[in-house]
Design a protein around this motif. Structure first.
Motif, PDB file in Angstrom:
ATOM      1  N   UNK A   1      10.211   1.191   3.710  1.00 55.14           N
ATOM      2  CA  UNK A   1       9.217   0.229   4.053  1.00 55.14           C
ATOM      3  C   UNK A   1       9.472  -0.985   3.230  1.00 55.14           C
ATOM      4  N   UNK A   2       9.431  -1.113   1.853  1.00 55.36           N
ATOM      5  CA  UNK A   2       9.868  -2.182   1.103  1.00 55.36           C
ATOM      6  C   UNK A   2      11.118  -2.838   1.264  1.00 55.36           C
ATOM      7  N   UNK A   3      12.213  -1.914   1.534  1.00 56.69           N
ATOM      8  CA  UNK A   3      13.516  -2.387   1.748  1.00 56.69           C
ATOM      9  C   UNK A   3      13.552  -2.971   3.342  1.00 56.69           C
ATOM     10  N   UNK A   4      12.929  -2.420   4.289  1.00 60.01           N
ATOM     11  CA  UNK A   4      12.827  -3.018   5.538  1.00 60.01           C
ATOM     12  C   UNK A   4      12.287  -4.439   5.614  1.00 60.01           C
ATOM     13  N   UNK A   5      10.946  -4.425   4.587  1.00 61.50           N
ATOM     14  CA  UNK A   5      10.454  -5.845   4.341  1.00 61.50           C
ATOM     15  C   UNK A   5      11.171  -6.827   3.533  1.00 61.50           C
ATOM     16  N   UNK A   6      12.221  -6.415   2.749  1.00 60.84           N
ATOM     17  CA  UNK A   6      13.048  -7.332   1.882  1.00 60.84           C
ATOM     18  C   UNK A   6      14.179  -7.886   2.941  1.00 60.84           C
TER      19      UNK A   6
ATOM     20  N   UNK B   1       0.894  -1.391   0.047  1.00 58.44           N
ATOM     21  CA  UNK B   1       0.135  -0.018  -0.117  1.00 58.44           C
ATOM     22  C   UNK B   1       0.913   1.288  -0.014  1.00 58.44           C
ATOM     23  N   UNK B   2       1.862   1.318   0.676  1.00 60.53           N
ATOM     24  CA  UNK B   2       2.933   2.320   0.618  1.00 60.53           C
ATOM     25  C   UNK B   2       3.576   2.646  -0.489  1.00 60.53           C
ATOM     26  N   UNK B   3       3.737   1.485  -1.179  1.00 60.70           N
ATOM     27  CA  UNK B   3       4.432   1.633  -2.410  1.00 60.70           C
ATOM     28  C   UNK B   3       3.387   2.040  -3.405  1.00 60.70           C
ATOM     29  N   UNK B   4       2.263   1.862  -3.491  1.00 64.41           N
ATOM     30  CA  UNK B   4       1.168   2.445  -4.250  1.00 64.41           C
ATOM     31  C   UNK B   4       1.206   3.806  -3.881  1.00 64.41           C
TER      32      UNK B   4
END
Length: 211
Positions: free
Chosen positions: A118-123, A81-84
């Motif tokens: 956020x996606x970096x943390x997720x990865x 969602x935050x990537x969107x």
């Protein structure tokens, strides 16, 4: 420091940053003479605000309780969602004017920094390999719910005398474009969201094999 320790510290920084960045727009609304409830209600019309609020709450919990305290579906959906938010703002929307440095900083955190970190943390920190291919369908409920929520809000919002749109985003503006164009716009964005979700599941499985 352990991997879990770094995960909790960095999650805390992310959570604090996005939550504190809600203060400038709230203060701006209050400065216009709006009451607290009116100011909060006004901010909650934006997908950016609802999503960054979600990020702030999820990452605060990650910092407080650890990586296993948030399920993979919720965390993956929050990430997507935050990537969107970042993609729609930076590709489709004009830059926002800012009255103060704090406004500009909050805007950058919500629209640029959070969609990257956020996606970096997720990865880096998420335990991978737990997402199913059906997850993107569940994730799509969030933007679809936001769309429904927006149209309900607008139904009770009179047309502004100054010509300002009742809709938070131009591609949802039924008054301006009519239902046909708006439906096509929203279908395109929703389809892109689901495709990005499928790619996220594929990446999750790929990262699991390398873990």
């Amino acid at each position: 420091m352990t991997r879990e320790g770094w995960a909790r510290i960095t999650a805390g920084v992310i959570g604090a940053a996005v939550l504190l960045s809600l203060i400038p727009p709230l203060a701006k609304a209050l400065g216009r003479g709006e009451g607290l409830f009116e100011a909060i209600w006004g901010l909650l019309r934006w997908f950016t605000i609802t999503t960054n609020l979600l990020v702030g709450l999820v990452f605060t919990r990650l910092a407080w309780r650890g990586r296993d305290s948030v399920g993979p579906v919720l965390l993956g959906g929050t990430m997507l969602a935050i990537v969107l938010v970042g993609m729609v703002f930076n590709l489709l929307l004009p830059a926002l004017p800012h009255q103060t440095l704090w406004d500009a900083l909050g805007d950058r955190i919500h629209h640029v920094v959070a969609p990257i970190v956020v996606p970096l943390w997720w990865a880096v920190f998420t335990p991978h390999g737990r997402l199913r291919w059906t997850a993107p369908l569940l994730w799509a409920l969030y933007p679809l719910g936001y769309i429904a929520y927006t149209f309900v809000r607008v139904a009770f919002t009179p047309v502004a005398s100054d010509g300002h749109s009742r809709y938070p985003y131009f591609f949802m503006d039924l008054d301006r474009f009519g239902p046909g164009t708006v439906v096509l716009n929203l279908v395109g964005i929703s389809a892109g969201f689901i495709v990005a979700g499928l790619l996220s599941v594929a990446l999750d499985r790929r990262l699991a094999t390398r873990g």
